[in-house]
Design a protein around this motif. Sequence first.
Motif, short mmCIF file in Angstrom:
data_model
loop_
_atom_site.label_atom_id
_atom_site.label_comp_id
_atom_site.label_asym_id
_atom_site.label_seq_id
_atom_site.Cartn_x
_atom_site.Cartn_y
_atom_site.Cartn_z
N ASP A 162 0.83 -1.20 0.00
CA ASP A 162 0.00 0.00 0.00
C ASP A 162 0.86 1.25 0.00
O ASP A 162 1.84 1.33 0.74
N HIS A 198 -0.05 5.10 0.56
CA HIS A 198 -1.11 6.05 0.89
C HIS A 198 -0.52 7.45 1.01
O HIS A 198 0.60 7.62 1.47
N THR A 199 -1.29 8.42 0.59
CA THR A 199 -0.93 9.82 0.71
C THR A 199 -1.98 10.49 1.57
O THR A 199 -3.17 10.35 1.31
N THR A 200 -1.55 11.20 2.60
CA THR A 200 -2.49 11.93 3.45
C THR A 200 -2.23 13.41 3.30
O THR A 200 -1.10 13.83 3.01
N PHE A 203 -7.76 14.10 4.09
CA PHE A 203 -7.99 12.93 3.24
C PHE A 203 -6.85 11.94 3.29
O PHE A 203 -5.74 12.25 3.72
N ARG A 204 -7.17 10.73 2.80
CA ARG A 204 -6.15 9.70 2.54
C ARG A 204 -6.41 9.16 1.15
O ARG A 204 -7.53 8.74 0.83
N GLY A 259 -5.02 6.59 -2.15
CA GLY A 259 -4.26 5.38 -2.43
C GLY A 259 -4.19 5.13 -3.93
O GLY A 259 -4.91 5.74 -4.71
N SER A 277 -11.12 12.30 6.77
CA SER A 277 -10.96 12.37 8.23
C SER A 277 -11.73 13.53 8.85
O SER A 277 -12.13 13.45 10.01
#
Length: 180
Positions: free
Chosen positions: A12, A14-16, A85-86, A88, A118
Motif C-alpha cells: 500500500d 497512501h498519501t495523506t 484525506f487519505r 491510495g 478524516s
Amino acid sequence: MATSYPDTSFFDLHTTGLGYLNRIREVKPRKGEAFLACDIAALNGPSDAPEYRRFDVKVAGSEAQHLVRRCEEAVNAERKVLIGFRLGDMWTDIFTYSKGKRAGELGVSLKARLLFVSWIKVDGKLVYKAAPNLPRPSEREETSPVTPNTAATQDSPATDGGASEGEAVDGQAPALAESS
C-alpha cells in the motif's frame, strides 16, 4: 467448477493531506460502471505561501462516497470545502488538451482513489470529524485503559444515537446548506 486463486499480498502506498474539494461528478465511462469522482486541490509547502497539487480522484468506499455527496451542494455553491484525506493507488495520466489556449499540448494529471475523509470544514467551520479509531474491546483489555478525547465532540450530540464511522459536529450533518 470452482476456480481457486493463490493468496495475493499488496504493498500500500497512501498519501495523506488536506485540500479543497472541487468538481464533484458522476463519471459514466463507455465501458464499465459509473463512479463518483472529484478533484482535490491539496495544499503543499509552507503555510504562509502554500502551493496546490491537483488530484483527480475516484471516490472509493461507501463512507467516503456518502461524505463527498453530502458536500456537493456546498461545492456547487462555490463555498470553501476543505477536507482531510487519505489517497491510495496513485498514478499519472498523460492527455492532450482539446480546447483552450493549450489545445494540442500534452498535460499530466495526478490520479488516485479517495479512500478516507478524516474531517470536513465548510467556510472554515468544522462540520464533520471521523470517530477515533479505538481498539476493539478484546484489545483494550490487553492494553492500558483508553479514554476517548471528548474535546472535539463536547456539546455535539450525535445525530443518530452515535456515529460509528464519524460524527456530525454541532449536531449537523456534513456540509448541510448554511447561510453565512
